[in-house]
Design a protein around this motif. Structure first.
Motif, PDB file in Angstrom:
ATOM      1  N   UNK A 158      42.730  23.415  50.459  1.00 55.93           N
ATOM      2  CA  UNK A 158      41.815  24.353  49.812  1.00 55.93           C
ATOM      3  C   UNK A 158      40.385  24.129  50.275  1.00 55.93           C
ATOM      4  N   UNK A 159      39.999  22.868  50.407  1.00 52.96           N
ATOM      5  CA  UNK A 159      38.658  22.557  50.895  1.00 52.96           C
ATOM      6  C   UNK A 159      38.454  23.087  52.304  1.00 52.96           C
ATOM      7  N   UNK A 160      39.463  22.945  53.154  1.00 52.85           N
ATOM      8  CA  UNK A 160      39.349  23.380  54.541  1.00 52.85           C
ATOM      9  C   UNK A 160      39.256  24.896  54.659  1.00 52.85           C
ATOM     10  N   UNK A 161      40.103  25.614  53.926  1.00 48.65           N
ATOM     11  CA  UNK A 161      40.228  27.054  54.127  1.00 48.65           C
ATOM     12  C   UNK A 161      39.319  27.887  53.246  1.00 48.65           C
ATOM     13  N   UNK A 162      38.795  27.331  52.157  1.00 47.16           N
ATOM     14  CA  UNK A 162      37.975  28.137  51.256  1.00 47.16           C
ATOM     15  C   UNK A 162      36.602  27.494  51.037  1.00 47.16           C
ATOM     16  N   UNK A 205      45.815  31.538  50.223  1.00 44.11           N
ATOM     17  CA  UNK A 205      46.575  30.757  49.243  1.00 44.11           C
ATOM     18  C   UNK A 205      47.997  30.496  49.729  1.00 44.11           C
ATOM     19  N   UNK A 206      48.617  31.480  50.376  1.00 40.28           N
ATOM     20  CA  UNK A 206      49.985  31.282  50.864  1.00 40.28           C
ATOM     21  C   UNK A 206      50.021  30.316  52.039  1.00 40.28           C
ATOM     22  N   UNK A 239      43.260  25.303  42.235  1.00 39.15           N
ATOM     23  CA  UNK A 239      42.228  24.897  43.192  1.00 39.15           C
ATOM     24  C   UNK A 239      41.627  26.094  43.926  1.00 39.15           C
ATOM     25  N   UNK A 240      42.411  27.152  44.133  1.00 38.53           N
ATOM     26  CA  UNK A 240      41.865  28.356  44.758  1.00 38.53           C
ATOM     27  C   UNK A 240      40.806  28.990  43.863  1.00 38.53           C
ATOM     28  N   UNK A 241      41.106  29.090  42.574  1.00 34.40           N
ATOM     29  CA  UNK A 241      40.128  29.652  41.639  1.00 34.40           C
ATOM     30  C   UNK A 241      38.878  28.785  41.564  1.00 34.40           C
ATOM     31  N   UNK A 242      39.053  27.469  41.512  1.00 24.68           N
ATOM     32  CA  UNK A 242      37.901  26.574  41.438  1.00 24.68           C
ATOM     33  C   UNK A 242      37.070  26.622  42.711  1.00 24.68           C
ATOM     34  N   UNK A 243      37.730  26.785  43.869  1.00 26.26           N
ATOM     35  CA  UNK A 243      37.018  26.796  45.144  1.00 26.26           C
ATOM     36  C   UNK A 243      36.061  27.972  45.245  1.00 26.26           C
TER      37      UNK A 243
END
Length: 266
Positions: free
Chosen positions: A97-101, A128-129, A175-179
């Motif tokens: 998540x850190x890398x992509x978002x 996300x997928x 983690x996506x929402x938090x990112x």
């Protein structure tokens, strides 16, 4: 005849981003270019070494346990549940998540995607997928291999795969929402994992209903013959449904948050 001068590209003015929140009718909810860029970003950076380090460490610990400590089914399941679902799955999800978002928001490279006519939900869902796929490859499958090495019987390998996958689905949504929602998203995700999942959810019984780790553990216990009769933290059906709802909710919340963002010009 005078040739007209070439047009000068106009900078993107500050203001609301193009809506892009509705894909054309009949199109896929996923974006192929975003998926390809996400895979290239995830596998082409030094962070992939961290992703490889975790399953390597897991396999190494598995071999040490097999060589020096005789473990029955219950001990093996407890080890894989604690270290696998409790540590490997959330850490792999956080790295991806850190890398992509998160990193793309920090360095501004996300703007290159946001100015294109791509559905914001499709953008987030595609990333996300990819994150979920990485969690399966670098987290879920190595846990299944460890279970096969330590205790191949009692359906434990498939049980740990199912349980860690359910937790992975939930962690990706969270983690996506938090990112997207938090400015310091890495700190927020770490705080959530360490304070809520690793501490509060293990001490206060009712909080297990809202814990990604408890959902995965419930599925693991239900699918394994080792602890099939043991009391589960939450019902299996609820655990699976809750993980899917959290994933969908995290993607939708992140997509709506991106729609409301504005471009800034330095």
């Amino acid at each position: 005849m005078t040739t007209p001068p070439p047009a000068t590209p106009q900078p993107v003015p500050p203001g609301p981003l193009p809506a892009g929140n509705a894909a054309p009718s009949g199109t896929s909810p996923l974006s192929g270019p975003v998926v390809r860029l996400a895979l290239r970003s995830l596998l082409g950076r030094a962070r992939v070494l961290l992703l490889l380090a975790l399953p390597v460490l897991l396999i190494a610990l598995t071999l040490v346990q097999q060589r020096f400590a005789a473990m029955d089914g219950t001990a093996t399941q407890n080890f894989l549940s604690t270290f696998g679902i409790g540590v490997v799955v959330p850490v792999v999800t956080l790295i991806c998540t850190t890398t992509l978002i998160s990193t793309e928001f920090d360095d501004g490279s996300i703007i290159q995607l946001l100015v294109k006519p791509i559905s914001r939900v499709a953008l987030v869902l595609s990333k996300a997928l990819v994150i979920l796929g990485a969690v399966v490859v670098f987290g879920v499958l190595p846990l299944g291999i460890s279970a096969m090495v330590l205790h191949p019987g009692d359906g434990l390998p498939l049980a740990i795969v199912a349980g860690s996958a359910v937790s992975g689905v939930a962690y990706v949504g969270i983690f996506t929402a938090l990112a997207v929602a938090l400015r310091r998203s890495v700190v927020g995700a770490l705080a959530y994992w360490l304070i809520w999942e690793s501490t509060i959810a293990g001490l206060i019984g009712p909080t297990k209903w809202l814990s990604a780790r408890s959902w995965g553990t419930s599925v693991l216990q239900a699918a394994s013959d080792v602890t099939a009769e043991a009391a589960q933290p939450v019902p299996t059906a609820y655990a699976v449904l809750a993980a899917l709802v959290v994933l969908a909710g995290g993607v939708l919340l992140a997509g709506r948050r991106i729609v409301s963002m504005t471009l800034s010009v330095d």
